[in-house]
Design a protein around this motif. Sequence first.
Motif, mmCIF file in Angstrom:
data_model
loop_
_atom_site.group_PDB
_atom_site.id
_atom_site.type_symbol
_atom_site.label_atom_id
_atom_site.label_comp_id
_atom_site.label_asym_id
_atom_site.label_seq_id
_atom_site.Cartn_x
_atom_site.Cartn_y
_atom_site.Cartn_z
ATOM 1 N N ARG A 1 3.617 4.175 9.584
ATOM 2 C CA ARG A 1 4.844 4.035 9.175
ATOM 3 C C ARG A 1 5.730 4.582 10.440
ATOM 4 N N GLY B 1 -8.527 6.295 5.234
ATOM 5 C CA GLY B 1 -8.546 5.908 4.178
ATOM 6 C C GLY B 1 -9.010 4.562 4.002
ATOM 7 N N ASN B 2 -8.052 3.584 3.119
ATOM 8 C CA ASN B 2 -8.431 2.230 3.095
ATOM 9 C C ASN B 2 -8.339 1.537 4.521
ATOM 10 N N VAL B 3 -7.361 1.720 5.078
ATOM 11 C CA VAL B 3 -7.109 1.170 6.405
ATOM 12 C C VAL B 3 -8.083 1.701 7.444
ATOM 13 N N ASP C 1 3.864 -1.325 15.293
ATOM 14 C CA ASP C 1 4.349 -2.373 14.694
ATOM 15 C C ASP C 1 5.258 -1.851 13.585
ATOM 16 N N SER D 1 0.520 1.463 13.089
ATOM 17 C CA SER D 1 0.777 0.370 12.385
ATOM 18 C C SER D 1 0.754 0.950 10.871
ATOM 19 N N ASP E 1 -8.837 13.725 9.612
ATOM 20 C CA ASP E 1 -8.261 13.481 8.480
ATOM 21 C C ASP E 1 -8.374 14.582 7.698
ATOM 22 N N ASN F 1 -3.733 -4.974 1.713
ATOM 23 C CA ASN F 1 -3.678 -5.631 2.897
ATOM 24 C C ASN F 1 -4.364 -4.911 4.062
ATOM 25 N N ILE G 1 0.933 -1.225 0.093
ATOM 26 C CA ILE G 1 0.062 0.026 -0.009
ATOM 27 C C ILE G 1 1.006 1.229 -0.057
ATOM 28 N N PRO H 1 -0.177 7.913 5.670
ATOM 29 C CA PRO H 1 1.005 7.302 4.884
ATOM 30 C C PRO H 1 2.133 8.254 5.476
ATOM 31 N N HIS I 1 0.019 18.817 4.962
ATOM 32 C CA HIS I 1 -0.063 17.999 5.876
ATOM 33 C C HIS I 1 0.616 16.698 6.038
ATOM 34 N N GLY J 1 0.109 -5.949 8.149
ATOM 35 C CA GLY J 1 -0.450 -6.464 6.824
ATOM 36 C C GLY J 1 -0.040 -7.509 6.298
HETATM 37 N N1 LIG Z 1 2.082 -1.945 9.252
HETATM 38 C C1 LIG Z 1 1.542 -2.475 7.936
HETATM 39 O O1 LIG Z 1 1.854 -3.757 7.805
HETATM 40 C C2 LIG Z 1 1.243 -1.735 7.073
HETATM 41 C C3 LIG Z 1 1.174 -0.289 7.001
HETATM 42 N N2 LIG Z 1 0.564 0.367 6.068
HETATM 43 C C4 LIG Z 1 0.826 1.893 6.050
HETATM 44 O O2 LIG Z 1 -0.692 2.519 6.450
HETATM 45 C C5 LIG Z 1 -0.783 3.579 5.579
HETATM 46 C C6 LIG Z 1 -2.164 3.938 5.243
HETATM 47 O O3 LIG Z 1 -2.656 2.864 4.366
HETATM 48 P P1 LIG Z 1 -4.178 2.967 3.604
HETATM 49 O O4 LIG Z 1 -5.406 3.536 4.510
HETATM 50 O O5 LIG Z 1 -4.511 1.937 2.573
HETATM 51 O O6 LIG Z 1 -3.796 4.579 2.801
HETATM 52 P P2 LIG Z 1 -4.653 5.339 1.931
HETATM 53 O O7 LIG Z 1 -4.055 6.155 1.254
HETATM 54 O O8 LIG Z 1 -6.044 4.731 1.574
HETATM 55 O O9 LIG Z 1 -5.177 6.449 3.416
HETATM 56 C C7 LIG Z 1 -4.429 7.386 3.949
HETATM 57 C C8 LIG Z 1 -5.259 8.486 4.735
HETATM 58 O O10 LIG Z 1 -4.586 9.264 5.543
HETATM 59 C C9 LIG Z 1 -4.855 10.632 5.251
HETATM 60 N N3 LIG Z 1 -3.687 11.553 5.767
HETATM 61 C C10 LIG Z 1 -2.829 11.958 4.961
HETATM 62 N N4 LIG Z 1 -2.205 12.649 5.753
HETATM 63 C C11 LIG Z 1 -2.842 12.951 6.945
HETATM 64 C C12 LIG Z 1 -2.593 13.738 8.206
HETATM 65 N N5 LIG Z 1 -1.551 14.727 8.395
HETATM 66 N N6 LIG Z 1 -3.373 13.451 8.957
HETATM 67 C C13 LIG Z 1 -4.699 12.727 9.107
HETATM 68 N N7 LIG Z 1 -4.684 12.194 7.780
HETATM 69 C C14 LIG Z 1 -3.942 12.254 6.865
HETATM 70 C C15 LIG Z 1 -5.026 10.418 3.722
HETATM 71 O O11 LIG Z 1 -6.054 11.882 3.484
HETATM 72 C C16 LIG Z 1 -5.751 9.260 3.342
HETATM 73 O O12 LIG Z 1 -7.315 9.419 3.554
HETATM 74 C C17 LIG Z 1 0.139 3.268 4.155
HETATM 75 O O13 LIG Z 1 0.346 4.445 3.370
HETATM 76 C C18 LIG Z 1 1.172 2.497 4.798
HETATM 77 O O14 LIG Z 1 2.364 3.554 5.007
HETATM 78 C C19 LIG Z 1 -0.233 -0.091 5.225
HETATM 79 C C20 LIG Z 1 -0.242 -1.334 5.207
HETATM 80 C C21 LIG Z 1 0.402 -2.418 5.809
#
Ligand SMILES: NC(=O)C1=CN([C@@H]2O[C@H](COP(=O)(O)OP(=O)(O)OC[C@H]3O[C@@H](n4cnc5c(N)ncnc54)[C@H](O)[C@@H]3O)[C@@H](O)[C@H]2O)C=CC1
Length: 384
Positions: A210, A126-128, A234, A208, A147, A91, A67, A178, A185, A259
């Motif tokens: 970054r 977002g997705n998570v 994590d 979980s 968000d 994931n 992701i 992310p 932001h 993930g």
């Molecule tokens: N620990 C792990 O194994 C995993 C970690 N991840 C991490 O999770 C992150 C998020 O994944 P998704 O939800 O799929 O990404 P996504 O792109 O669908 O959603 C991220 C959301 O964060 C928001 N955002 C950005 N800057 C922000 C801020 N300053 N304050 C609050 N919200 C903010 C965005 O507007 C967006 O809605 C990924 O970028 C990745 O780094 C993802 C999968 C597995």
Amino acid sequence: MLIVADENIPLLDSFFGDMGEIRRVNGRDLSPGEVRDADILLVRSVTRVDQRLLEGSRVRFVGTTTIGTDHVDLAWLEANGIRFSAAPGCNANSVVEYVLSVLSLYAERRGLADWSDLSVGIIGVGNVGGGLAARLDRLGFTVRLCDPPRAEREGESGPEFVSLDEALACDVVTLHTPLTREGPHATHHLIGERELSRLGAGQLLINSGRGEVVDSAALKARLQAPQAPTVVLDVWEREPRIDPELVERVWLATPHIAGYSLEGKVQGTEMIYQAVSRFLGLPVRKKAGQFLPEPALSKMSFTGAADEGRALSLALRACYDPRQDDARLRLAMAGDAEARAAAFDRLRRDYPVRRECSSLKIQLKGSSRSLQDTFRAMGFKLKI
Ligand SMILES: NC(=O)C1=CN([C@@H]2O[C@H](COP(=O)(O)OP(=O)(O)OC[C@H]3O[C@@H](n4cnc5c(N)ncnc54)[C@H](O)[C@@H]3O)[C@@H](O)[C@H]2O)C=CC1
Ligand SMILES: O=C(O)C(=O)[C@H](O)COP(=O)(O)O
């Protein structure tokens, strides 16, 4: 055609075997020499993809089966006409189940009879974060969404968003942004000394997303001060060279595997297979589902005598219990810095098969409608 791919991407032969030659590489140490003659490069989050790696190579397509895209210099790829694809959402459900499992353990640690008494602040929806919010909402939790980028974009038409400080006032604060370093932001060290000072002893912080979203020096200091929050990590700053003192101070410590459900990993490969097929003008014939093996545990049965909360936590933890990953990471923290870094990566490379709740059929004999709804809301399949 030569496809250079991280050896930790599952099902490389099944998805890409008929497209060309596959060269498996260690993604962490990938060198320019190893990719120079490649047409396609497939990576995971541990490979920095930038000018240093790709300049002078034949690579025309880069895919990451993840992701997150913070390891990829997207602007450089675009400027050099190299097509790129990530695997958004692949994931996300695995991370949601990781958080739910942590929540069930935390409710137990707090002695709560009903875990949905906890309020949950989700930062990054977002997705998570969005998937987690939907799940918690169905389970009856009070959820606060933070968000700012979405709030700005969606205005009145979106859900209700709160400020960072309002989200930080919840019993549980969970980070799903992310990692970004620029823009209004930017999330690098989004949670620093000021934010950590707002969290107290009755609160849980989960990261979980970054590692670099939290200032770990400030977190270490906060964990030594009075009224410290409980922390679950994590993801870490400077993976795989993570700080063993921080591991010691947090409640649950896992090696960036939130993930890592098999479904999540295989969906990541599938999404990049689809993108490569489109890039090459080939038909998309393969699906992740055809490669998922039968789960080791396929059925659980509860009678009417089962305590509802206990039945749910038993089923959830049968699928995933973060305490096992926590124990493995703590054991791996012995030795010098090099040994610890190698152990961190080894835990990720040799990760045991973990299946999502949807792989487990729950049989409920003589149970209430509300328990059935709860199991469904968690993503389990029901057999009534
Ligand atoms: N620990 C792990 O194994 C995993 C970690 N991840 C991490 O999770 C992150 C998020 O994944 P998704 O939800 O799929 O990404 P996504 O792109 O669908 O959603 C991220 C959301 O964060 C928001 N955002 C950005 N800057 C922000 C801020 N300053 N304050 C609050 N919200 C903010 C965005 O507007 C967006 O809605 C990924 O970028 C990745 O780094 C993802 C999968 C597995
Ligand atoms: O999808 C993401 O983003 C992740 O954080 C992955 O789960 C990380 O897995 P690796 O690519 O580091 O194996």
